[in-house]
Scaffold this active site. Structure first.
Site, mmCIF file in Angstrom:
data_model
loop_
_atom_site.group_PDB
_atom_site.id
_atom_site.type_symbol
_atom_site.label_atom_id
_atom_site.label_comp_id
_atom_site.label_asym_id
_atom_site.label_seq_id
_atom_site.Cartn_x
_atom_site.Cartn_y
_atom_site.Cartn_z
ATOM 1 N N LYS A 1 -7.295 26.962 -16.695
ATOM 2 C CA LYS A 1 -8.341 27.410 -17.500
ATOM 3 C C LYS A 1 -9.870 26.363 -17.585
ATOM 4 O O LYS A 1 -10.279 25.906 -17.346
ATOM 5 C CB LYS A 1 -8.073 28.552 -18.708
ATOM 6 C CG LYS A 1 -7.632 29.536 -18.253
ATOM 7 C CD LYS A 1 -7.191 30.040 -19.654
ATOM 8 C CE LYS A 1 -6.141 29.646 -20.834
ATOM 9 N NZ LYS A 1 -4.964 29.632 -20.390
ATOM 10 N N ARG B 1 -7.477 36.937 -27.324
ATOM 11 C CA ARG B 1 -6.530 36.323 -26.434
ATOM 12 C C ARG B 1 -5.537 37.214 -27.108
ATOM 13 O O ARG B 1 -4.654 37.748 -26.658
ATOM 14 C CB ARG B 1 -6.045 35.155 -27.560
ATOM 15 C CG ARG B 1 -4.978 34.697 -26.145
ATOM 16 C CD ARG B 1 -4.656 32.889 -27.586
ATOM 17 N NE ARG B 1 -4.105 32.260 -26.709
ATOM 18 C CZ ARG B 1 -3.878 31.028 -25.584
ATOM 19 N NH1 ARG B 1 -5.698 30.764 -25.669
ATOM 20 N NH2 ARG B 1 -3.306 30.009 -25.426
ATOM 21 N N ARG C 1 1.905 18.041 -16.569
ATOM 22 C CA ARG C 1 0.590 18.383 -17.618
ATOM 23 C C ARG C 1 -0.003 17.033 -17.902
ATOM 24 O O ARG C 1 1.411 16.556 -19.121
ATOM 25 C CB ARG C 1 0.280 19.419 -18.022
ATOM 26 C CG ARG C 1 -1.356 19.126 -19.013
ATOM 27 C CD ARG C 1 -2.729 20.435 -18.972
ATOM 28 N NE ARG C 1 -1.546 21.142 -19.959
ATOM 29 C CZ ARG C 1 -1.028 22.377 -20.611
ATOM 30 N NH1 ARG C 1 -2.830 23.052 -19.702
ATOM 31 N NH2 ARG C 1 -1.393 23.172 -20.781
ATOM 32 N N ARG D 1 1.110 17.294 -24.099
ATOM 33 C CA ARG D 1 0.985 18.368 -24.755
ATOM 34 C C ARG D 1 2.174 18.566 -25.839
ATOM 35 O O ARG D 1 3.292 18.101 -25.133
ATOM 36 C CB ARG D 1 0.204 19.958 -25.161
ATOM 37 C CG ARG D 1 -0.806 19.312 -25.004
ATOM 38 C CD ARG D 1 -2.069 20.148 -24.110
ATOM 39 N NE ARG D 1 -1.677 21.867 -24.151
ATOM 40 C CZ ARG D 1 -2.170 22.824 -23.995
ATOM 41 N NH1 ARG D 1 -3.470 23.215 -23.514
ATOM 42 N NH2 ARG D 1 -0.863 24.478 -24.239
ATOM 43 N N ARG E 1 4.364 31.237 -25.488
ATOM 44 C CA ARG E 1 3.271 30.992 -24.387
ATOM 45 C C ARG E 1 3.240 32.380 -23.854
ATOM 46 O O ARG E 1 2.543 33.202 -23.933
ATOM 47 C CB ARG E 1 3.240 30.034 -24.198
ATOM 48 C CG ARG E 1 2.480 28.941 -25.402
ATOM 49 C CD ARG E 1 2.276 27.336 -24.814
ATOM 50 N NE ARG E 1 1.389 27.369 -24.329
ATOM 51 C CZ ARG E 1 1.283 26.452 -23.168
ATOM 52 N NH1 ARG E 1 2.484 25.077 -23.315
ATOM 53 N NH2 ARG E 1 0.376 26.110 -22.706
HETATM 54 P P1 AP5 Z 1 -5.059 23.559 -16.992
HETATM 55 O O1 AP5 Z 1 -6.325 23.727 -16.529
HETATM 56 O O2 AP5 Z 1 -4.878 22.810 -18.125
HETATM 57 O O3 AP5 Z 1 -4.442 25.005 -17.201
HETATM 58 P P2 AP5 Z 1 -4.686 25.651 -18.842
HETATM 59 O O4 AP5 Z 1 -4.621 27.646 -18.226
HETATM 60 O O5 AP5 Z 1 -6.297 25.916 -19.374
HETATM 61 O O6 AP5 Z 1 -3.925 26.023 -19.781
HETATM 62 P P3 AP5 Z 1 -3.103 25.919 -21.338
HETATM 63 O O7 AP5 Z 1 -1.841 25.339 -21.043
HETATM 64 O O8 AP5 Z 1 -3.697 25.042 -21.794
HETATM 65 O O9 AP5 Z 1 -3.894 27.641 -21.511
HETATM 66 P P4 AP5 Z 1 -2.997 27.865 -22.824
HETATM 67 O O10 AP5 Z 1 -3.204 29.336 -22.928
HETATM 68 O O11 AP5 Z 1 -1.233 28.390 -22.939
HETATM 69 O O12 AP5 Z 1 -3.755 27.330 -24.278
HETATM 70 P P5 AP5 Z 1 -4.187 26.753 -24.368
HETATM 71 O O13 AP5 Z 1 -4.988 25.561 -25.296
HETATM 72 O O14 AP5 Z 1 -5.825 27.599 -25.038
HETATM 73 O O15 AP5 Z 1 -4.103 22.969 -15.646
HETATM 74 C C1 AP5 Z 1 -2.494 22.931 -16.047
HETATM 75 C C2 AP5 Z 1 -1.914 21.860 -15.388
HETATM 76 O O16 AP5 Z 1 -2.073 22.441 -14.039
HETATM 77 C C3 AP5 Z 1 -2.607 20.583 -15.766
HETATM 78 O O17 AP5 Z 1 -1.581 19.369 -14.934
HETATM 79 C C4 AP5 Z 1 -3.861 20.950 -14.045
HETATM 80 O O18 AP5 Z 1 -4.025 19.857 -13.363
HETATM 81 C C5 AP5 Z 1 -2.343 21.788 -12.947
HETATM 82 N N1 AP5 Z 1 -3.650 22.259 -12.509
HETATM 83 C C6 AP5 Z 1 -4.549 23.332 -12.848
HETATM 84 N N2 AP5 Z 1 -5.082 23.722 -11.464
HETATM 85 C C7 AP5 Z 1 -3.994 23.454 -10.362
HETATM 86 C C8 AP5 Z 1 -4.264 23.834 -9.520
HETATM 87 N N3 AP5 Z 1 -4.981 24.893 -8.094
HETATM 88 N N4 AP5 Z 1 -3.108 23.500 -8.006
HETATM 89 C C9 AP5 Z 1 -2.032 22.967 -8.626
HETATM 90 N N5 AP5 Z 1 -2.416 22.660 -10.085
HETATM 91 C C10 AP5 Z 1 -3.114 22.856 -10.809
HETATM 92 O O19 AP5 Z 1 -3.550 27.422 -26.395
HETATM 93 C C11 AP5 Z 1 -2.589 26.497 -26.850
HETATM 94 C C12 AP5 Z 1 -2.236 26.829 -28.751
HETATM 95 O O20 AP5 Z 1 -3.462 27.453 -29.335
HETATM 96 C C13 AP5 Z 1 -1.934 28.902 -28.087
HETATM 97 O O21 AP5 Z 1 -0.576 28.886 -28.072
HETATM 98 C C14 AP5 Z 1 -2.091 29.126 -29.489
HETATM 99 O O22 AP5 Z 1 -0.750 28.777 -29.942
HETATM 100 C C15 AP5 Z 1 -3.181 28.229 -30.294
HETATM 101 N N6 AP5 Z 1 -4.935 29.366 -29.477
HETATM 102 C C16 AP5 Z 1 -4.968 29.024 -28.845
HETATM 103 N N7 AP5 Z 1 -6.515 29.997 -28.752
HETATM 104 C C17 AP5 Z 1 -5.807 30.485 -29.514
HETATM 105 C C18 AP5 Z 1 -6.621 31.857 -30.088
HETATM 106 N N8 AP5 Z 1 -7.143 32.722 -29.392
HETATM 107 N N9 AP5 Z 1 -5.829 33.350 -30.628
HETATM 108 C C19 AP5 Z 1 -4.321 32.307 -31.122
HETATM 109 N N10 AP5 Z 1 -4.394 31.514 -30.670
HETATM 110 C C20 AP5 Z 1 -4.633 30.515 -30.209
HETATM 111 ZN ZN ZN Z 2 -6.403 24.768 -21.557
#
Ligand code: AP5
Ligand code: ZN
Length: 217
Positions: A13, A89, A128, A161, A172
């Site tokens: 994402k 979410r 990452r 992170r 997660r």
């Molecule tokens: P990356 O693009 O960073 O992945 P992502 O989908 O953004 O994954 P996240 O881990 O950020 O998602 P998340 O939902 O767990 O965390 P968030 O920050 O939203 O890619 C990952 C890796 O793979 C990178 O190294 C990249 O280079 C590599 N990659 C990408 N594409 C690739 C490909 N095609 N091939 C190979 N490699 C690739 O949330 C964090 C925390 O915040 C949550 O756990 C929760 O506690 C809180 N939170 C956030 N939003 C809410 C909400 N709405 N409600 C409640 N709690 C929330």
């Molecule tokens: Zn993300």
């Protein structure tokens, strides 16, 4: 364009969103990035969120809905449209978002889910690296920075992170299946949902996204 990008942790994402943002000149609201900024700034929300995030749980719906509402109302970049990354979410968040948009006489155009097997996500998450202030994302193997451990644009250090470990990832993923898969079903019922295979090189994922944007509806 008003859209939601969803998918499990590590699906891509945060990797794909900046490109969508630049293509359509819209704002990119990544709730995880916003919460991490609040943690760094030491705000009340940051203090409440830190423990929950490190454990891999979900921050309360109230906090998240208010965060999005405030940004949609005040961020001038959001006037032309938005991409929501990490929100909604839970079904409650999705319903509140619908209410918010309805009050502004707006609606979502697209919801895209990046689909990938859980088993493939451990390697993505543990490798990452992020540039904290911009949210730019790298991977030690799949997408390495030009110079070891520094951001390509600013030259500032990259970090891991605090929730990017195998144990928090399990929680997660469990949260995704229990709380967020129902959100995908919610949008399927509205006819907005599109799936994209996220187990492909970044360019191929982007090409699939571009094809979805080119659809009339
Ligand atoms: P990356 O693009 O960073 O992945 P992502 O989908 O953004 O994954 P996240 O881990 O950020 O998602 P998340 O939902 O767990 O965390 P968030 O920050 O939203 O890619 C990952 C890796 O793979 C990178 O190294 C990249 O280079 C590599 N990659 C990408 N594409 C690739 C490909 N095609 N091939 C190979 N490699 C690739 O949330 C964090 C925390 O915040 C949550 O756990 C929760 O506690 C809180 N939170 C956030 N939003 C809410 C909400 N709405 N409600 C409640 N709690 C929330
Ligand atoms: Zn993300």
């Amino acid at each position: 364009l008003r859209m939601v990008i969803m998918g499990p942790p590590g699906a891509g994402k945060g990797t794909q969103s900046p490109r969508i943002k630049d293509t359509f000149c819209i704002c990119h609201l990544a709730t995880g990035d916003m919460l991490r900024a609040a943690v760094r700034a030491g705000t009340q929300i940051g203090k409440e969120a830190k423990k929950v995030m490190d454990a891999g749980g979900l921050v309360s719906d109230d906090i998240m809905v208010n965060l999005i509402k405030e940004n949609l109302e005040t961020n001038p970049e959001c006037k032309r449209g938005f991409i929501l990354d990490g929100f909604p979410r839970t079904v409650v968040q999705a319903e509140k978002l619908d209410d918010m948009l309805h009050a502004r006489r707006q609606k979502l155009d697209k919801v895209v889910e990046l689909q990938i097997d859980d088993a493939l996500l451990v390697a993505r998450i543990t490798g990452r690296l992020i540039h904290p202030s911009s949210g730019r994302t790298y991977h030690s193997v799949f997408s390495p920075p030009k110079k070891t451990m520094v951001d390509d644009v600013t030259g500032e250090p990259l970090v891991q992170r605090s929730d990017d470990n195998a144990e928090a990832l399990k929680t997660r993923l469990a949260a995704y299946h229990k709380q967020t898969v129902p959100v995908a079903n919610y949008y399927k019922r509205q006819g907005l949902w599109r799936g994209v295979n996220a187990d492909q090189p970044q360019e191929a994922v982007w090409a699939n996204l571009a094809a979805i944007f080119a659809e009339r509806k």
